[in-house]
Write a protein that holds these residues in place. Structure first.
Motif, mmCIF file in Angstrom:
data_model
loop_
_atom_site.group_PDB
_atom_site.id
_atom_site.type_symbol
_atom_site.label_atom_id
_atom_site.label_comp_id
_atom_site.label_asym_id
_atom_site.label_seq_id
_atom_site.Cartn_x
_atom_site.Cartn_y
_atom_site.Cartn_z
ATOM 1 N N ALA A 74 -14.574 51.797 -7.100
ATOM 2 C CA ALA A 74 -13.560 51.334 -8.045
ATOM 3 C C ALA A 74 -13.457 49.817 -8.006
ATOM 4 O O ALA A 74 -13.433 49.216 -6.932
ATOM 5 N N THR A 75 -13.378 49.209 -9.173
ATOM 6 C CA THR A 75 -13.249 47.753 -9.247
ATOM 7 C C THR A 75 -11.785 47.318 -9.257
ATOM 8 O O THR A 75 -11.494 46.132 -9.084
ATOM 9 N N LYS A 76 -10.871 48.263 -9.455
ATOM 10 C CA LYS A 76 -9.438 47.966 -9.487
ATOM 11 C C LYS A 76 -8.676 49.239 -9.147
ATOM 12 O O LYS A 76 -9.269 50.312 -8.991
ATOM 13 N N LYS A 77 -7.381 49.127 -9.027
ATOM 14 C CA LYS A 77 -6.563 50.300 -8.719
ATOM 15 C C LYS A 77 -6.537 51.243 -9.916
ATOM 16 O O LYS A 77 -6.307 50.834 -11.056
ATOM 17 N N LEU A 78 -6.806 52.523 -9.649
ATOM 18 C CA LEU A 78 -6.840 53.546 -10.689
ATOM 19 C C LEU A 78 -5.889 54.673 -10.314
ATOM 20 O O LEU A 78 -5.721 54.989 -9.133
ATOM 21 N N SER B 45 -7.437 61.824 -7.933
ATOM 22 C CA SER B 45 -6.784 61.098 -6.844
ATOM 23 C C SER B 45 -6.445 59.708 -7.343
ATOM 24 O O SER B 45 -7.072 59.195 -8.275
ATOM 25 N N SER B 46 -5.459 59.092 -6.730
ATOM 26 C CA SER B 46 -5.241 57.667 -6.936
ATOM 27 C C SER B 46 -6.299 56.918 -6.133
ATOM 28 O O SER B 46 -6.601 57.283 -4.998
ATOM 29 N N ILE B 47 -6.845 55.856 -6.723
ATOM 30 C CA ILE B 47 -7.969 55.148 -6.119
ATOM 31 C C ILE B 47 -7.625 53.668 -6.021
ATOM 32 O O ILE B 47 -7.199 53.060 -7.004
#
Length: 494
Positions: A16-20, A37-39
């Protein structure tokens, strides 16, 4: 900017390049993937369902084995992934033909055929107790030559050793100092000793003569206790060196003459997506064009020793790789320390789960070339291509080891702000743009550009920047006058 990046076509996870957020739908490989899931930025996301007990692949290699069923779009971390020490290395695509280039840099061709990217004046202390005197020598020289005379810069190689050392520890100190004195970035060298140290100047001369021979026009030797006025004598010698270097000039040199140290210092979660990728591209360009790259920091690499062995150019190189690891492992064992570096709490929080993943992230810097040679600490690079060099994963010791091996510069991927530098240009590449902006005087390049624009463009721009550095553009450490030398101490002091 992409939400997820796949680092190798064989991977079954993306980064992931940012919060997802849980429930987000992202596009990866032109397909839709719903997250379950939150990433966080830098964490791993399963691209497909991975059954319990199956390999998890990142950077084209196995980083661990799943401990539970993992759904497509699920976070992959320590809750469902463990190290897999028995995992076999997977094939590496080492076809570097796409990186072949006709680019050149402007370097200094030396009498012995080597090439420097700087024409510096090195002042090398044989023993730590005389290093304060070196500052006075420089002040006096600069009073006569405010612009450094014939030299690009004046580099003081200070250290606390050279006396009260025994056996292999003493020999190692002498070797590194002789390596430095023979570096092609030096247009002139003054070796400065006290006279009563166990690192006697006669031994330095003998070692240098055996290694490469002494050019009396470019290398001077001063023992303070042997002369009435060491400062006056030093100024006379420095003036002679300045005269000898007066006609030195840059000329076009092919990339095959470039030797670059590759280093990772406290990577953050984004490092594999940004700075590491840029260094990997640079390594591929240099190696494809007949140059040399040097990878250090063996504790960080140790969990992937088998992977490095499998990348060896032939069986003799594979034996060297194992020998280098065995040599440093014996040192760690002597002090009841484990060689393999495991993820720290910070790394676990940022999505780095296993020791193998730590190692593969570090190996990423080296690109995809096979290993052409493996060197013990203190040895110089003689074989083009990717070289593995013994060093203990200490920032300045590793950078100094690469410089002593004849790397004309060291390029560092780092997730922290640090001002250290070796005695060669040290290019600091920030793993994220926020860090690069915060400490502009310490960093040279914003690796975050690898995400904010197309990677192909960012990679090309980065190689062009490194060629500018090789051709004379100053690094941040050079502008600030920051240089250093750290020697790997392995023994007792008497």
């Amino acid at each position: 900017m992409e939400d997820l990046v796949i680092l190798n076509g064989n991977d079954n996870v993306a980064i992931a390049t940012k919060k997802l957020a849980n429930g987000d739908t992202v596009t990866v490989n032109d397909k839709q993937l719903k997250l379950v899931s939150s990433i966080s930025a830098g964490s791993k996301v399963a691209l497909q369902a991975i059954a319990a007990g199956k390999d998890v692949i990142k950077l084209g290699q196995v980083i661990g084995r799943s401990t539970a069923d993992i759904a497509a779009g699920q976070l992959v971390d320590e809750s469902n992934l463990e190290n897999a020490a028995d995992a076999k290395p997977l094939p590496v695509d080492d076809d570097l033909s796409q990186y072949v280039s006709q680019q050149t840099f402007m370097g200094y061709r030396r009498k012995n055929g080597k090439v420097g990217i700087r024409n510096d004046l090195f002042i090398v202390a044989t023993v730590g107790c005389i290093t304060p005197l070196m500052d006075v020598m420089v002040q006096q020289f600069k009073a006569a030559h405010p612009d450094n005379g014939s030299f690009d810069d004046i580099v003081l190689l200070k250290h606390p050793y050279g006396c009260s050392q025994l056996g292999e520890d003493f020999e190692q100190t002498r070797q590194i100092l002789c390596d430095a004195a023979l570096h092609p970035n030096a247009g002139g060298v003054l070796l400065f000793g006290l006279g009563c140290e166990n690192n006697q100047m006669s031994g330095m001369k003998e070692t240098i003569e055996k290694m490469a021979g002494i050019d009396p026009e470019r290398m001077k030797f001063l023992v303070a206790q042997d002369v009435k006025d060491e400062f006056a004598t030093a100024q006379q010698m420095l003036e002679e060196l300045n005269t000898a270097a007066a006609n030195d000039h840059r000329e076009p040199v092919p990339l095959s003459e470039l030797k670059v140290g590759l280093q990772s210092v406290q990577p953050d979660a984004l490092a594999p997506l940004t700075a590491n990728r840029l260094l990997a591209h640079l390594a591929n360009v240099i190696n494809a064009n007949g140059g040399s790259t040097v990878l250090t920091g063996l504790p960080e690499l140790a969990a992937a020793q088998d992977d490095l062995v499998s990348r060896s150019a032939d069986s003799s190189v594979a034996e060297k790789v194992n020998h280098v690891f065995d040599h440093i492992r014996d040192y760690y064992d002597e002090f009841d320390q484990e060689l393999v570096k495991k993820p720290s709490d910070k790394e676990l929080a940022e999505g780095i789960t296993t020791a193998k993943e730590v190692a593969l992230n570090a190996i990423q810097l080296a690109g995809s070339a096979p290993i052409s040679d493996a060197l013990l600490y203190g040895h110089k690079v003689t074989t083009p291509g990717l070289n593995l060099l013994e060093a203990p994963n200490n920032d300045l010791i590793d950078a100094s080891a690469a410089a002593a091996a004849d790397c004309q510069m060291v390029v560092v991927s780092t997730g922290v702000a640090t001002p250290y530098a070796s005695f060669v240009p040290s290019v600091k590449v920030a793993t994220n743009s926020e860090l690069a902006a915060k400490k502009q005087r310490w960093f040279d390049y914003d690796g975050g550009q690898a995400l904010s624009e197309s990677f192909d463009k960012a990679a090309k721009d980065f190689v062009d920047y490194i060629i500018k550095i090789a051709s004379g553009e100053e690094t941040s450490n050079e502008k600030a006058g920051l240089h250093g030398l750290a020697i790997f101490k392995i023994g007792v002091t008497e």
